[in-house]
Design a protein around this motif. Structure first.
Motif, PDB file in Angstrom:
ATOM      1  N   UNK A   1      -0.889  10.386  76.485  1.00 11.25           N
ATOM      2  CA  UNK A   1      -2.054  10.817  76.647  1.00 11.25           C
ATOM      3  C   UNK A   1      -1.874  12.515  76.351  1.00 11.25           C
ATOM      4  N   UNK A   2      -0.751  12.996  76.756  1.00 13.25           N
ATOM      5  CA  UNK A   2      -0.458  14.305  76.725  1.00 13.25           C
ATOM      6  C   UNK A   2      -0.165  14.732  75.314  1.00 13.25           C
ATOM      7  N   UNK A   3       0.332  14.007  74.530  1.00 17.39           N
ATOM      8  CA  UNK A   3       0.483  14.223  73.019  1.00 17.39           C
ATOM      9  C   UNK A   3      -0.486  14.764  72.193  1.00 17.39           C
ATOM     10  N   UNK A   4      -1.532  13.778  72.192  1.00 19.20           N
ATOM     11  CA  UNK A   4      -2.700  14.377  71.587  1.00 19.20           C
ATOM     12  C   UNK A   4      -3.490  15.342  72.273  1.00 19.20           C
ATOM     13  N   UNK A   5      -3.441  15.695  73.617  1.00 22.04           N
ATOM     14  CA  UNK A   5      -3.979  17.001  73.950  1.00 22.04           C
ATOM     15  C   UNK A   5      -3.382  17.898  73.453  1.00 22.04           C
ATOM     16  N   UNK A   6      -1.792  17.813  73.618  1.00 19.95           N
ATOM     17  CA  UNK A   6      -1.224  19.166  73.191  1.00 19.95           C
ATOM     18  C   UNK A   6      -1.537  19.555  71.633  1.00 19.95           C
ATOM     19  N   UNK A   7      -1.798  18.629  70.759  1.00 24.89           N
ATOM     20  CA  UNK A   7      -2.085  18.681  69.528  1.00 24.89           C
ATOM     21  C   UNK A   7      -3.489  19.344  69.276  1.00 24.89           C
ATOM     22  N   UNK A   8      -4.439  18.719  69.931  1.00 25.63           N
ATOM     23  CA  UNK A   8      -5.723  19.000  69.969  1.00 25.63           C
ATOM     24  C   UNK A   8      -6.393  20.389  70.571  1.00 25.63           C
ATOM     25  N   UNK A   9      -5.518  20.776  71.557  1.00 27.18           N
ATOM     26  CA  UNK A   9      -5.934  22.312  72.251  1.00 27.18           C
ATOM     27  C   UNK A   9      -5.606  23.382  71.340  1.00 27.18           C
ATOM     28  N   UNK A  10      -4.573  23.163  70.677  1.00 21.21           N
ATOM     29  CA  UNK A  10      -4.468  24.495  69.946  1.00 21.21           C
ATOM     30  C   UNK A  10      -5.244  24.231  68.510  1.00 21.21           C
TER      31      UNK A  10
END
Length: 68
Positions: free
Chosen positions: A47-56
């Motif tokens: 769940x953190x990987x997509x969040x780390x990609x989507x936020x920037x």
């Protein structure tokens, strides 16, 4: 993308856009599933990987729209 396609090419541009979206979604699900099923950190990492990609990405889109 479809609006900038040459005359008569809007259908092909739309089809390409949809195909790229589907491939991106499929790869995203596969990567997330690999994190959940693998020994790389489990559900939290998945769940953190997509969040780390989507936020920037969201920040970049927001900055691009602010310049309009």
């Amino acid at each position: 993308m479809v609006a900038t396609a040459p005359e008569g090419g809007a259908g092909a541009a739309g089809g390409l856009l949809n195909a790229v979206r589907q491939v991106g979604a499929t790869v995203g699900v596969a990567v997330t599933g690999a994190f959940v099923g693998g020994s790389t950190g489990g559900l939290a990492a998945a769940m953190l990987l997509p969040a780390a990609v989507c936020a920037p990405s969201a920040v970049l889109v927001r900055r691009g729209r602010a310049g309009r």
